[in-house]
Write a protein that holds these residues in place. Structure first.
Motif, short mmCIF file in Angstrom:
data_model
loop_
_atom_site.label_atom_id
_atom_site.label_comp_id
_atom_site.label_asym_id
_atom_site.label_seq_id
_atom_site.Cartn_x
_atom_site.Cartn_y
_atom_site.Cartn_z
N PRO A 120 0.84 -1.20 0.00
CA PRO A 120 0.00 0.00 0.00
C PRO A 120 0.88 1.25 0.00
O PRO A 120 1.98 1.25 0.55
CB PRO A 120 -0.78 -0.10 1.30
CG PRO A 120 -0.46 -1.40 1.92
CD PRO A 120 0.71 -1.99 1.21
N THR A 121 0.38 2.32 -0.64
CA THR A 121 1.17 3.56 -0.68
C THR A 121 0.59 4.54 0.33
O THR A 121 -0.63 4.65 0.48
CB THR A 121 1.15 4.17 -2.08
OG1 THR A 121 -0.20 4.30 -2.51
CG2 THR A 121 1.90 3.31 -3.06
N PRO A 122 1.47 5.27 1.04
CA PRO A 122 0.98 6.26 2.01
C PRO A 122 0.02 7.26 1.34
O PRO A 122 0.19 7.59 0.16
CB PRO A 122 2.26 6.95 2.47
CG PRO A 122 3.35 5.96 2.20
CD PRO A 122 2.92 5.20 0.98
N TYR A 162 -3.78 5.03 3.67
CA TYR A 162 -3.17 4.65 2.40
C TYR A 162 -3.99 5.24 1.26
O TYR A 162 -5.17 5.54 1.41
CB TYR A 162 -3.16 3.13 2.23
CG TYR A 162 -2.32 2.38 3.23
CD1 TYR A 162 -0.98 2.70 3.43
CD2 TYR A 162 -2.87 1.31 3.95
CE1 TYR A 162 -0.21 1.99 4.35
CE2 TYR A 162 -2.10 0.61 4.86
CZ TYR A 162 -0.78 0.95 5.06
OH TYR A 162 -0.02 0.25 5.96
N SER A 197 -2.25 1.42 -7.03
CA SER A 197 -2.83 2.46 -6.19
C SER A 197 -2.87 3.76 -6.99
O SER A 197 -2.10 3.95 -7.93
CB SER A 197 -2.04 2.63 -4.89
OG SER A 197 -0.71 2.99 -5.16
#
Ligand code: FEO
Ligand code: CA
Ligand code: CA
Length: 672
Positions: A107-109, A589, A611
């Protein structure tokens, strides 16, 4: 224009549904801040358990109270579920390869301004807001927008996307068509110096109206390894917006409740609003749901003796559209609002065709409609009403599908039976959230099954009619889609933070349901015409370390976190793809696209495929094949405090640097 600051306090917090407050305001008119529109006294089946209806399960679990406790704290007795969970916020950076041959991404911030795709994949925009559709359409110019140009340019904020390879004339492997809808606009990000819709000039109001609706464009690619790109001047290109004429079909067409001063016969409606999810028909047309249409109407001072406006949330002062068109004032034109909230059908192959609103499929906050053929060749359409505590519906056509006869098939959604779902649980003791259900009749064989409602009243005020027959109040049903491979139906319940502990039931088992869940329905005999079904929750979303989560029995140390499932789709192998709307506020996220196999050794193994950038939502996934996925990146950069001068996302990273909602293509880079 000096920007007034009065609206800013509204946008300083994240919303309970996981989106920014700015998104909630423009996307659904702050629906979650309004009172729950469904005040009917239908029982939650938590009530039924307490009343002894699930007495056997309740007794097994030591009494009604214990059964409910079992529902609040998920505890699967299987070895898989007992495996140690990943610590909160920690997931494997790379998981094993999925059945689709990609390595899941981490997951990306939530602040990441990037589209992230798996190793070996690339992405490119297919078409962005403002891209010109016709030969002489001006190129997009953020600082010099006009309504005339916007009517010929791609609309804003796509939710549903449909891809047709080849299409009319069978143009071959490298040509096709993409149809997508344009759900809503963000007035503050589209124009400089606009702090709320009240600041829009008349021309800007016309621009935002023109940016709603649907966009249809031909697409092409250089070769099988290159991305799809829109074709300016494609012969099937089309814009449908708020002034495009629509015909009405079905039993309520021409109803006195649909007649207005501009349309005394009640059969020709201008425009479509807030189109959310959708579905492709076997005859090649586009279905799209009119969702939060209520927010565009100024209902100030409108009488509502039967509670019809309130039940649909038509209670706000609107977006100022009544300044340029009287029809958006409920006082001036009381029936206009009844002309929205329908499923629309568009033939993407004929840009001169008149799109249709189908009254037989009922009127509510239609998320979308997805169809499948019944055993005897009729058409079933599954539909969610995206509101806290609202319902899931099914339509079954009277007529039968005829292969190759588009003209006939386009009449199928005009006549048929309408049902609403009631789900019953079998108790927590079996370790599953599951049970049986019925499709409760609303209209059958052209006859109303709802006491006190005529057929046209059932269809125009479907929510109120459904309240009478006792369906199950769900946690915001979004996409409801049949899986063409296994024949089951998958419904995303995106979240419902308003559900209290007293209101939980086995089908909606979490109080303050922040993360949502996905429910699988199996029609009796596998026939989409059946009147009964069984159901099971296959995903209870959240961080896998949360003991309440459930990933169809898979080891939770090897799955990705997920929250707020919204759109669902299937690949050719029948794997379930899920896109999200609310990850930033719930798990910090970016929103994302996931795949979850439904069968075999990887059943329940949720992996993240891509994402989307900061502020955006992942929409409309189209899984063309294992190498090629289209998604709509909706509302990029839509975070509290963002303005054209204070840009948070530059997606898709072109020209003026302003965020532009786009349909993108993620594709495998062969041999590189
Ligand atoms: Fe437009 Fe229900 O999301
Ligand atoms: Ca159960
Ligand atoms: Ca949605």
């Amino acid at each position: 224009m000096t920007a007034p600051i009065r609206m800013l306090p509204l946008f300083t917090r994240s919303h309970e549904g996981g989106r920014s407050s700015m998104t909630c305001h423009y996307r659904c008119g702050d629906a979650c801040d309004q009172p729950v529109p469904n005040t009917s006294d239908n029982e939650y089946f938590g009530d039924l358990v307490a009343a002894g209806v699930s007495r056997r399960a309740a007794l097994r679990a030591g009494g009604a109270g214990a059964a409910l406790v079992g529902l609040t704290a998920w505890s699967m007795p299987s070895a898989a579920a007992a495996a140690p969970a990943a610590p909160a916020g920690v997931v494997p950076a790379k998981g094993p390869k999925s059945a689709l041959g990609f390595t899941g991404i981490a997951p990306t911030p939530a602040t990441t301004d990037a589209v992230v795709v798996p190793e070996g994949f690339a992405w490119a925009p297919v078409i962005s807001w403002g891209d010109p559709l016709f030969k002489n359409t001006p190129a997009f110019d953020f600082d010099n927008q006009t309504a005339a140009a916007q009517r010929e340019q791609a609309g804003y904020n796509a939710d549903y996307v449909q891809f047709i390879q080849g299409g009319a004339g069978n143009r071959g492997a490298h040509q096709g068509l993409v149809a997508f809808n344009n759900e809503y606009t963000n007035d503050e990000l589209m124009f400089r110096g606009v702090a709320s819709s009240a600041d829009l000039t008349d021309e800007q109001l016309r621009i935002v109206q023109a940016a709603h609706g649907l966009t249809i464009t031909e697409v092409a690619r250089r070769n099988a390894d290159s991305p799809w790109r829109w074709v300016q001047g494609g012969e099937r290109n089309r814009r449908i917006h708020t002034d495009t004429p629509f015909a009405m079909s079905g039993p309520a067409a021409g109803s006195v409740h649909l007649r207005t001063s501009d349309d005394p016969k009640g059969e020709r409606i201008l425009g479509t609003l807030n189109n959310c999810a959708g579905g492709e028909t076997p005859w090649g047309t586009v279905l799209s749901g009119e969702e939060n249409f209520n927010q565009y109407f100024n209902a100030t001072g409108a009488p509502d003796p039967q509670g019809r406006l309130k039940r649909y949330g038509i209670t706000s002062a609107g977006r100022g559209w009544e300044r340029i068109q009287d029809r958006f004032s409920v006082v001036k034109e009381p029936n206009e609002v009844n002309r929205f909230g329908w499923i629309v059908e568009v033939d993407p192959d004929d840009p001169t065709s008149t799109p249709v609103k189908h009254t037989a499929l009922g009127r509510f906050k239609h998320e979308g409609a997805s169809v499948a053929l019944t055993a005897d060749g009729r058409v079933a359409a599954y539909m969610g009403d995206d509101e806290r505590f609202d319902y899931i519906y099914k339509f079954v056509s009277k007529g039968r599908y005829k292969e190759g006869d588009k003209k006939h098939n386009m009449t199928l959604l005009a006549e048929g039976d309408l049902y609403v779902a009631r789900l019953s649980g079998d108790g927590a003791a079996d370790g599953e959230y599951d049970g049986t259900g019925q499709w409760l009749p609303l209209v059958v064989d052209g006859v109303s099954k709802v006491p006190g409602f005529s057929v046209e009243e059932v269809l125009i005020w479907t929510r109120l009619a459904a309240d009478v027959v006792g369906p199950t109040k769900m946690d915001r049903p979004e996409d409801v889609q049949p899986n063409p491979v296994n024949g089951r139906i998958y419904a995303a319940m995106t979240n419902n933070s308003s559900r209290t502990p007293a209101q939980i039931d086995e089908a909606n088992p979490r109080a303050s349901n922040k993360h949502g869940h996905v429910t699988e329905f199996t029609e009796a005999g596998g026939d989409h015409a059946a009147l009964t079904f069984t159901w099971k929750i296959v995903l209870v979303a959240g961080n896998p370390s949360d003991p309440q989560t459930y990933f169809n029995g898979y080891d939770k140390s090897e799955v990705s976190p997920i929250s707020c499932p919204d759109n669902v789709a299937f690949d050719k192998a029948g794997n379930l793809w899920i896109s999200t709307d609310g990850m930033p506020g719930q798990l910090n996220y970016c929103d994302a696209l996931y795949v979850m196999p439904l069968e075999g050794a990887d059943k329940g193994k949720l992996q993240q495929f891509l994402s989307v950038p900061v502020g955006a939502e992942t929409c409309g996934p189209v899984i063309i094949n294992e190498d090629s996925v289209l998604v709509a990146v909706q509302h990029p950069g839509e975070v509290n405090g963002a303005t054209p001068e204070n840009v948070v996302s530059h997606f898709p990273y072109r020209g003026d640097g302003q965020p532009r909602p786009s349909v993108i293509h993620a594709y495998r880079r062969h041999g590189r």
